[in-house]
Design a protein around this motif. Sequence first.
Motif, PDB file in Angstrom:
ATOM      1  N   VAL A 189       0.771  -0.981  -0.076  1.00 21.93           N
ATOM      2  CA  VAL A 189       0.021  -0.016  -0.098  1.00 21.93           C
ATOM      3  C   VAL A 189       0.830   1.366  -0.118  1.00 21.93           C
ATOM      4  CG1 VAL A 189      -1.581   1.152   1.402  1.00 21.93           C
ATOM      5  CG2 VAL A 189      -2.045  -1.160   1.162  1.00 21.93           C
ATOM      6  N   ILE A 190       1.929   1.206   1.000  1.00 27.66           N
ATOM      7  CA  ILE A 190       2.796   2.531   0.937  1.00 27.66           C
ATOM      8  C   ILE A 190       3.670   2.716  -0.447  1.00 27.66           C
ATOM      9  CG2 ILE A 190       5.192   3.038   1.781  1.00 27.66           C
ATOM     10  CD1 ILE A 190       4.143   2.014   4.667  1.00 27.66           C
ATOM     11  N   HIS A 191       4.009   1.358  -1.071  1.00 28.25           N
ATOM     12  CA  HIS A 191       4.501   1.650  -2.422  1.00 28.25           C
ATOM     13  C   HIS A 191       3.391   2.254  -3.492  1.00 28.25           C
ATOM     14  CE1 HIS A 191       7.727   0.548  -5.207  1.00 28.25           C
ATOM     15  NE2 HIS A 191       6.867   0.332  -6.187  1.00 28.25           N
ATOM     16  N   ALA A 192       2.384   2.038  -3.467  1.00 23.38           N
ATOM     17  CA  ALA A 192       1.352   2.221  -4.406  1.00 23.38           C
ATOM     18  C   ALA A 192       1.174   4.063  -4.020  1.00 23.38           C
ATOM     19  CB  ALA A 192       0.122   1.784  -4.249  1.00 23.38           C
ATOM     20  N   ALA A 193       1.295   4.351  -2.615  1.00 25.20           N
ATOM     21  CA  ALA A 193       0.952   5.715  -2.146  1.00 25.20           C
ATOM     22  C   ALA A 193       2.307   6.482  -2.574  1.00 25.20           C
ATOM     23  CB  ALA A 193       0.868   5.644  -0.860  1.00 25.20           C
ATOM     24  N   LYS A 194       3.304   5.991  -2.752  1.00 23.72           N
ATOM     25  CA  LYS A 194       4.403   6.842  -3.104  1.00 23.72           C
ATOM     26  C   LYS A 194       4.415   6.952  -4.468  1.00 23.72           C
ATOM     27  CE  LYS A 194       7.647   5.225   0.739  1.00 23.72           C
ATOM     28  NZ  LYS A 194       8.899   4.167   0.630  1.00 23.72           N
ATOM     29  N   ALA A 195       4.161   5.813  -5.326  1.00 17.54           N
ATOM     30  CA  ALA A 195       4.152   6.120  -6.835  1.00 17.54           C
ATOM     31  C   ALA A 195       2.990   7.289  -7.210  1.00 17.54           C
ATOM     32  CB  ALA A 195       3.749   4.743  -7.636  1.00 17.54           C
ATOM     33  N   MET A 196       1.969   7.058  -6.318  1.00 17.13           N
ATOM     34  CA  MET A 196       0.801   8.144  -6.805  1.00 17.13           C
ATOM     35  C   MET A 196       1.082   9.630  -6.195  1.00 17.13           C
ATOM     36  SD  MET A 196      -3.359   7.131  -6.020  1.00 17.13           S
ATOM     37  CE  MET A 196      -2.816   6.267  -4.868  1.00 17.13           C
ATOM     38  N   ASP A 197       1.871   9.647  -5.111  1.00 19.02           N
ATOM     39  CA  ASP A 197       2.149  10.890  -4.419  1.00 19.02           C
ATOM     40  C   ASP A 197       0.967  11.890  -4.291  1.00 19.02           C
ATOM     41  OD1 ASP A 197       3.978  12.527  -3.386  1.00 19.02           O
ATOM     42  OD2 ASP A 197       4.883  13.538  -5.321  1.00 19.02           O
ATOM     43  N   ALA A 198       0.062  11.515  -3.750  1.00 19.48           N
ATOM     44  CA  ALA A 198      -1.424  12.385  -3.828  1.00 19.48           C
ATOM     45  C   ALA A 198      -0.875  13.686  -2.688  1.00 19.48           C
ATOM     46  CB  ALA A 198      -2.510  11.536  -3.007  1.00 19.48           C
ATOM     47  N   LYS A 199      -1.284  14.724  -3.299  1.00 17.20           N
ATOM     48  CA  LYS A 199      -1.208  15.920  -2.720  1.00 17.20           C
ATOM     49  C   LYS A 199      -1.833  16.302  -1.569  1.00 17.20           C
ATOM     50  CE  LYS A 199       2.358  17.001  -5.376  1.00 17.20           C
ATOM     51  NZ  LYS A 199       2.634  15.944  -6.040  1.00 17.20           N
ATOM     52  N   LEU A 200      -1.671  16.886  -0.616  1.00 16.27           N
ATOM     53  CA  LEU A 200      -2.500  17.303   0.474  1.00 16.27           C
ATOM     54  C   LEU A 200      -3.946  18.062   0.129  1.00 16.27           C
ATOM     55  CD1 LEU A 200      -0.863  19.410   3.511  1.00 16.27           C
ATOM     56  CD2 LEU A 200      -2.755  20.647   2.115  1.00 16.27           C
ATOM     57  N   GLY A 201      -4.890  17.679   0.579  1.00 16.99           N
ATOM     58  CA  GLY A 201      -6.055  18.373   0.119  1.00 16.99           C
ATOM     59  C   GLY A 201      -6.934  17.863  -0.908  1.00 16.99           C
ATOM     60  N   SER A 202      -6.221  16.549  -1.535  1.00 22.26           N
ATOM     61  CA  SER A 202      -6.773  16.160  -2.809  1.00 22.26           C
ATOM     62  C   SER A 202      -7.845  15.257  -2.541  1.00 22.26           C
ATOM     63  CB  SER A 202      -5.775  15.324  -3.461  1.00 22.26           C
ATOM     64  OG  SER A 202      -4.524  16.303  -3.930  1.00 22.26           O
ATOM     65  N   THR A 212      -0.766   5.466 -12.669  1.00 13.51           N
ATOM     66  CA  THR A 212       0.568   5.030 -12.230  1.00 13.51           C
ATOM     67  C   THR A 212       0.418   3.580 -11.648  1.00 13.51           C
ATOM     68  OG1 THR A 212       0.101   5.610 -10.013  1.00 13.51           O
ATOM     69  CG2 THR A 212       1.342   7.205 -11.157  1.00 13.51           C
ATOM     70  N   GLY A 213       1.503   2.504 -11.807  1.00  8.44           N
ATOM     71  CA  GLY A 213       1.400   1.056 -11.459  1.00  8.44           C
ATOM     72  C   GLY A 213       2.157   1.064 -10.342  1.00  8.44           C
ATOM     73  N   SER A 214       1.751  -0.262  -9.463  1.00  8.32           N
ATOM     74  CA  SER A 214       2.683  -0.554  -8.437  1.00  8.32           C
ATOM     75  C   SER A 214       2.375  -1.964  -8.344  1.00  8.32           C
ATOM     76  CB  SER A 214       2.388   0.292  -7.188  1.00  8.32           C
ATOM     77  OG  SER A 214       1.455  -0.026  -6.497  1.00  8.32           O
TER      78      SER A 214
END
Length: 352
Positions: A153-166, A287-289
């Motif tokens: 899950v962390i790997h996917a989150a890093k790949a996606m790099d979702a920004k604060l407030g999104s 993004t893939g992960s």
Amino acid sequence: MANTMKAAVFEKPGTIRVKQVPVPEINDDQVLIRVKYTGICGTDWSIYNGWYSADKLPMIAGHEFSGTVEKIGKNAKGLKAGDKVTADINMACGTCFYCMKGNTLLCNEFTQLGIHTDGTYAEYVKAPWKQVHHLPEGLSFEAGAFIEPVSCVIHAAKAMDAKLGSSFVVIGDGLGVLHARMAVLRACAPVIVVGNNKKRLGLAKQMGADYTINVDEVEDPVAEVFKLTSGRGADYAIEAVGKTSTYEQAFKMLRRGGTLSAFGITAEQDVMNVRPFEFVLGEKKVTGSCAGVGDDWTDAMVLISQGRICPEPLFSMKVPLEDLEWALHELRENPTLFKVFVSPDITEKEML
Ligand SMILES: [Zn+2]
Ligand SMILES: [Zn+2]
């Protein structure tokens, strides 16, 4: 120690046999680990049914695990018998084009413990010493066996790099529940989880999701997401089911310029319908992960041990190794179960 051990061998699609097999022999760069718990993963169900890794059978599956160090190879450093550990399951050659770039998950020779080579539905497993991680002080063996899925899950989150407030929508109420937690930790809002299992959607709320959408109760989940995102669609969407239809849905839920994270594993030959137009004029991204690797594991351990991710409400049951096959089926049929652990050390089922 004895030179045979109890193991659940996936012999051919649809057949698991618990039997005595040789204890794995380690080389100088490996460590032998006495397995305490293995979490049952959707991948195990795919291997059991012959949808995945069928060419590797007979094989001992199992990859989400914790245990204690039993024996160490000559070259292993910083480890001793009795240490509480888990291990990064991703094996790479270290020398190909992708390994040189640091993208070990894309290695030409990529294999995963318990998915392509013998794993942890057994009393013992061997792993490269460099991939063995000490469990943080005070972390339970159950939580230790849950580090692997959190690392993914962390790997996917890093790949996606979702920004604060999104705005962030998760399709899927399995590991989707954890993706929702990660989105909350990244200060995304609103965080929306789409699923069809009441209990799991409740867990998503418990993990901090703002809204849940039960697909059995609404006409059009895409329209519901638009309602919750000012009519625009979500900044980020993650597909954590593994079906073409939900991938297409996830893509439709994105606003222009939004990012789709591909997490759920479909069948290899599945194809989705997406209009190239949406990439060009809509500037949508994907993004893939594929797994958690390297520091995704250390980050997972920090987030669990510091209480940012509290996985305990997701733990449902422990079963003896002998009941693995039963538990694989039970997980399909019983909607109240989430994570089930298998242990070679227990003789009775236990609800958690
Ligand atoms: Zn897994
Ligand atoms: Zn490589």
